[in-house]
Design a protein around this motif. Structure first.
Motif, PDB file in Angstrom:
ATOM      1  N   ALA A 109       0.815  -1.220   0.000  1.00 29.01           N
ATOM      2  CA  ALA A 109       0.000   0.000   0.000  1.00 29.01           C
ATOM      3  C   ALA A 109       0.851   1.273   0.000  1.00 29.01           C
ATOM      4  N   PHE A 110       1.972   1.230   0.708  1.00 30.83           N
ATOM      5  CA  PHE A 110       2.850   2.401   0.804  1.00 30.83           C
ATOM      6  C   PHE A 110       4.263   2.099   0.301  1.00 30.83           C
ATOM      7  N   LYS A 111       4.406   1.133  -0.573  1.00 36.44           N
ATOM      8  CA  LYS A 111       5.720   0.722  -1.063  1.00 36.44           C
ATOM      9  C   LYS A 111       6.495   1.908  -1.638  1.00 36.44           C
ATOM     10  N   ASN A 112       7.724   2.033  -1.188  1.00 37.06           N
ATOM     11  CA  ASN A 112       8.657   3.056  -1.674  1.00 37.06           C
ATOM     12  C   ASN A 112       8.175   4.485  -1.454  1.00 37.06           C
ATOM     13  N   CYS A 113       7.424   4.703  -0.401  1.00 34.03           N
ATOM     14  CA  CYS A 113       7.087   6.076   0.022  1.00 34.03           C
ATOM     15  C   CYS A 113       8.269   6.552   0.867  1.00 34.03           C
ATOM     16  N   THR A 114       9.350   6.896   0.204  1.00 35.39           N
ATOM     17  CA  THR A 114      10.630   7.138   0.870  1.00 35.39           C
ATOM     18  C   THR A 114      10.673   8.393   1.732  1.00 35.39           C
ATOM     19  N   ASN A 115       9.762   9.329   1.534  1.00 35.47           N
ATOM     20  CA  ASN A 115       9.728  10.539   2.360  1.00 35.47           C
ATOM     21  C   ASN A 115       8.694  10.477   3.479  1.00 35.47           C
ATOM     22  N   LEU A 116       7.991   9.365   3.570  1.00 35.71           N
ATOM     23  CA  LEU A 116       7.038   9.182   4.666  1.00 35.71           C
ATOM     24  C   LEU A 116       7.854   8.887   5.926  1.00 35.71           C
ATOM     25  N   THR A 117       7.759   9.782   6.907  1.00 35.64           N
ATOM     26  CA  THR A 117       8.599   9.647   8.098  1.00 35.64           C
ATOM     27  C   THR A 117       7.868   9.049   9.296  1.00 35.64           C
ATOM     28  N   SER A 118       6.551   9.195   9.333  1.00 36.82           N
ATOM     29  CA  SER A 118       5.803   8.599  10.442  1.00 36.82           C
ATOM     30  C   SER A 118       4.380   8.294  10.007  1.00 36.82           C
ATOM     31  N   ILE A 119       3.828   7.274  10.635  1.00 42.94           N
ATOM     32  CA  ILE A 119       2.448   6.900  10.378  1.00 42.94           C
ATOM     33  C   ILE A 119       1.883   6.351  11.681  1.00 42.94           C
ATOM     34  N   ILE A 120       0.653   6.743  11.983  1.00 42.75           N
ATOM     35  CA  ILE A 120      -0.029   6.246  13.179  1.00 42.75           C
ATOM     36  C   ILE A 120      -1.074   5.245  12.736  1.00 42.75           C
ATOM     37  N   ILE A 121      -0.962   4.030  13.256  1.00 46.09           N
ATOM     38  CA  ILE A 121      -1.916   2.983  12.918  1.00 46.09           C
ATOM     39  C   ILE A 121      -2.858   2.810  14.113  1.00 46.09           C
ATOM     40  N   LYS A 122      -4.129   3.057  13.850  1.00 51.38           N
ATOM     41  CA  LYS A 122      -5.152   3.009  14.896  1.00 51.38           C
ATOM     42  C   LYS A 122      -5.484   1.569  15.288  1.00 51.38           C
ATOM     43  N   ASN A 123      -6.121   1.422  16.446  1.00 50.76           N
ATOM     44  CA  ASN A 123      -6.567   0.115  16.936  1.00 50.76           C
ATOM     45  C   ASN A 123      -7.500  -0.587  15.969  1.00 50.76           C
ATOM     46  N   CYS A 143       1.929   2.431  16.553  1.00 46.83           N
ATOM     47  CA  CYS A 143       0.735   1.591  16.629  1.00 46.83           C
ATOM     48  C   CYS A 143       0.051   1.777  17.972  1.00 46.83           C
ATOM     49  N   GLU A 144      -1.245   2.033  17.949  1.00 45.06           N
ATOM     50  CA  GLU A 144      -1.995   2.173  19.194  1.00 45.06           C
ATOM     51  C   GLU A 144      -2.088   0.854  19.960  1.00 45.06           C
ATOM     52  N   ILE A 145      -2.120  -0.257  19.238  1.00 42.72           N
ATOM     53  CA  ILE A 145      -2.202  -1.564  19.904  1.00 42.72           C
ATOM     54  C   ILE A 145      -0.853  -1.913  20.518  1.00 42.72           C
ATOM     55  N   ILE A 146      -0.850  -2.844  21.465  1.00 48.10           N
ATOM     56  CA  ILE A 146       0.385  -3.136  22.201  1.00 48.10           C
ATOM     57  C   ILE A 146       1.253  -4.222  21.561  1.00 48.10           C
ATOM     58  N   GLU A 147       0.677  -5.007  20.636  1.00 51.31           N
ATOM     59  CA  GLU A 147       1.466  -6.010  19.929  1.00 51.31           C
ATOM     60  C   GLU A 147       0.804  -6.336  18.593  1.00 51.31           C
ATOM     61  N   LYS A 148       1.559  -6.982  17.711  1.00 49.31           N
ATOM     62  CA  LYS A 148       1.067  -7.304  16.365  1.00 49.31           C
ATOM     63  C   LYS A 148      -0.128  -8.252  16.448  1.00 49.31           C
ATOM     64  N   PRO A 149      -1.270  -7.853  15.876  1.00 49.19           N
ATOM     65  CA  PRO A 149      -2.442  -8.733  15.865  1.00 49.19           C
ATOM     66  C   PRO A 149      -2.241  -9.934  14.939  1.00 49.19           C
ATOM     67  N   GLU A 150      -2.981 -10.984  15.171  1.00 47.82           N
ATOM     68  CA  GLU A 150      -2.905 -12.192  14.343  1.00 47.82           C
ATOM     69  C   GLU A 150      -3.237 -11.911  12.886  1.00 47.82           C
TER      70      GLU A 150
END
Length: 169
Positions: A109-123, A143-150
């Motif tokens: 989805a964001f492959k080679n977005c080389t200037n993207l410095t941060s992204i917040i992934i919601k729960n 990431c708002e969640i505490i660990e990688k979901p299944e």
């Protein structure tokens, strides 16, 4: 307006399927548009500004592939999926808002977005597919969640970009 649309008598702007040409620099998508089709802005190298109305509920695969001048985008709140390759090759993208209604982020989805410095992934994000952030060499992921979901592919972050789990704005 630099878009080409498909529709019906009730809504002639239902689907934005293409642009008038790949040299456009801006596009204000019609307020009655519901769908941006796959590859609608494919290789629009010069597009810097894109206004997506809240009425858009679906954006197809590779819709903004290689829009290398695009710097920022605000996703409509009715959108729930960021499809495969949607922003792949948007090398100047520095800002994107992953809102709380997004449940899935597709392959590359964001492959080679080389200037993207941060992204917040919601729960709300239940699924991230293979290679979603491949080649994002400057990215820190919050990431708002505490660990990688299944539901997240084991190679969702193949370049092992830094991840801060349990992030709270």
């Amino acid at each position: 307006d630099n878009g080409k649309y498909l529709g019906n008598d009730e809504n002639p702007y239902l689907v934005l399927f293409d642009t008038v040409n790949t040299n456009i620099e801006t596009c204000e998508i019609h307020e009655d548009t519901k769908i941006i089709s796959s590859r609608a802005f494919y290789y629009c190298y010069k597009i810097e500004t894109l206004i997506i109305p809240e009425t858009v509920t679906f954006i197809g695969d590779s819709a903004f592939l290689n829009c290398s001048s695009l710097t920022s985008i605000i996703l409509p709140s009715n959108l729930t999926i960021i499809n495969n390759n949607t922003f792949s090759g948007c090398t100047n993208l520095t800002n994107i808002n992953i809102h709380e209604n997004i449940t899935k982020i597709g392959q590359y989805a964001f492959k080679n977005c080389t200037n993207l410095t941060s992204i917040i992934i919601k729960n709300s994000v239940e699924n991230i597919e293979y290679g979603a952030f491949t080649g994002c060499s400057n990215l820190t992921i919050y990431c708002e969640i505490i660990e990688k979901p299944e539901g997240w592919n084991s190679s969702w972050n193949p370049n092992n970009r830094p991840v801060e789990w349990g992030y709270n704005e």
